[in-house]
Design a protein around this motif. Sequence first.
Motif, short mmCIF file in Angstrom:
data_model
loop_
_atom_site.label_atom_id
_atom_site.label_comp_id
_atom_site.label_asym_id
_atom_site.label_seq_id
_atom_site.Cartn_x
_atom_site.Cartn_y
_atom_site.Cartn_z
N ARG A 16 103.97 66.84 29.86
CA ARG A 16 102.98 65.80 29.49
C ARG A 16 101.85 66.40 28.64
NH1 ARG A 16 101.16 62.58 34.38
NH2 ARG A 16 99.41 63.97 34.31
N SER A 17 101.35 67.59 29.10
CA SER A 17 100.25 68.17 28.33
C SER A 17 100.72 68.57 26.94
CB SER A 17 99.65 69.41 28.99
OG SER A 17 99.92 69.48 30.31
N CYS A 18 101.99 69.11 26.85
CA CYS A 18 102.48 69.53 25.54
C CYS A 18 102.56 68.35 24.61
CB CYS A 18 103.86 70.16 25.66
SG CYS A 18 103.73 71.89 26.00
N GLU A 23 100.68 65.76 19.87
CA GLU A 23 100.06 64.65 19.14
C GLU A 23 98.77 65.10 18.48
OE1 GLU A 23 99.76 61.48 21.98
OE2 GLU A 23 101.94 61.33 22.02
N ALA A 24 98.00 65.92 19.23
CA ALA A 24 96.73 66.40 18.66
C ALA A 24 97.02 67.25 17.42
CB ALA A 24 95.97 67.21 19.69
N LEU A 25 98.03 68.15 17.54
CA LEU A 25 98.37 69.01 16.39
C LEU A 25 98.87 68.18 15.22
CD1 LEU A 25 100.09 72.14 17.97
CD2 LEU A 25 97.94 72.03 16.73
N ALA A 26 99.67 67.14 15.53
CA ALA A 26 100.18 66.27 14.45
C ALA A 26 99.01 65.59 13.73
CB ALA A 26 101.13 65.23 15.02
N LEU A 27 98.00 65.19 14.53
CA LEU A 27 96.83 64.54 13.91
C LEU A 27 96.08 65.51 13.00
CD1 LEU A 27 95.16 62.33 16.64
CD2 LEU A 27 95.99 61.63 14.40
N VAL A 28 95.89 66.76 13.53
CA VAL A 28 95.19 67.77 12.71
C VAL A 28 95.99 68.02 11.42
CG1 VAL A 28 94.50 70.20 12.59
CG2 VAL A 28 94.08 68.89 14.67
N GLY A 29 97.32 68.13 11.56
CA GLY A 29 98.18 68.37 10.40
C GLY A 29 98.08 67.24 9.39
N ALA A 30 98.09 66.00 9.90
CA ALA A 30 98.02 64.84 8.99
C ALA A 30 96.68 64.81 8.27
CB ALA A 30 98.22 63.55 9.80
N TRP A 31 95.61 65.13 9.03
CA TRP A 31 94.26 65.13 8.43
C TRP A 31 94.16 66.19 7.34
CZ3 TRP A 31 90.44 69.04 8.78
CH2 TRP A 31 89.19 68.68 8.28
#
Length: 306
Positions: A16-18, A23-31
């Motif tokens: 769950r944490s991963c 998702e957090a990493l995907a957001l940073v990557g998209a940004w």
Amino acid sequence: MAAADSFYLLYREIARSCSCYMEALALVGAWYTARKSITVICDFYSLIRLHFIPRLVSRADLIKHYGSWAVVSGATDGIGRAYAEELASRGLNIVLVSRNQDKLQMVAKDIADTYSVETDIIVADFSNGREIYDPIREALKDKDIGILVNNVGVFYPYPQYFTQVSEDTLWDIINVNIAAASVMVHIVLPGMVERRKGAVVTISSGSCCKPTPQLAAFSASKAYLDHFSRALQYEYASKGIFVQSLIPFCVATNVTAPGSFLHKCSWLVPSPKVYAHHAVSTLGISKRTTGYWSHSIQVTACAQLL
Ligand SMILES: NC(=O)c1ccc[n+]([C@@H]2O[C@H](COP(=O)([O-])OP(=O)(O)OC[C@H]3O[C@@H](n4cnc5c(N)ncnc54)[C@H](OP(=O)(O)O)[C@@H]3O)[C@@H](O)[C@H]2O)c1
């Protein structure tokens, strides 16, 4: 059984944490990707706006904008000569400043005959320091100088550690690269301010952008010119003066070893004539530019990579 339960719970917690981390990493990557894409699109737009559009529309009337005389330092060879010729092709009269009287007379006559403009020469060796400026001031006093091109510059004989650079070379760098532009501006700027129009173009170098090992004094002198121009632009833009810092990369002159591979790669290393033609078309549009489209691509690529 208890151990298996706790392992299963642990596995579920980690999964769950991963997924949160993913998702957090995907957001940073998209940004990050969006930011880089916007920067690349903006840089591409600036490149087109600066280096191509001005050459499609009719050429700016430099005499009307700035005045009818231009002074070019280091005007008998390389970029200086090509810049003088480009300005003459647009109808400006040219004052050429260099060390060698015969060369000056020959180039001045060539420009006057080819472009039907007036030319004048000033023999001055900028490495002699302060003593040369009174005669220059005197020679320019009756001319309405519209454009000053601070082109003269000296380079190391080859990249060297600082302690291996001769003291003579260091003084040349100080006198020719730093003092010449500063004092020439001091001489012509008051007249420009009085007429509320004029342009000061200072030729720095791509090496001004980063400290350059084995060219320490040279790159520092070019950084001085770049900062000097940008600060002057802040001070004098409101008084009708346009100050431009030109930061070329390699141009095929005597400095870049004629016959070397650099002189064979013309889209990366333009001839002085091609460079000057492009650089003059950026006058009045960009306060700080390489002056040439492929040099701007190099700057953009370096900025994205570093
Ligand atoms: N070429 C490049 O790849 C490149 C790249 C970035 C920046 N730049 C900068 O662009 C400027 C012009 O470079 P360039 O490659 O065109 O140089 P260049 O071909 O060597 O021409 C230098 C000009 O300056 C004159 N000059 C040299 N020392 C002088 C002195 N002490 N007093 C008076 N005049 C002097 C020379 O004429 P006389 O010998 O007849 O006096 C010549 O007209 C320099 O500031 C350079 O740092 C060049």
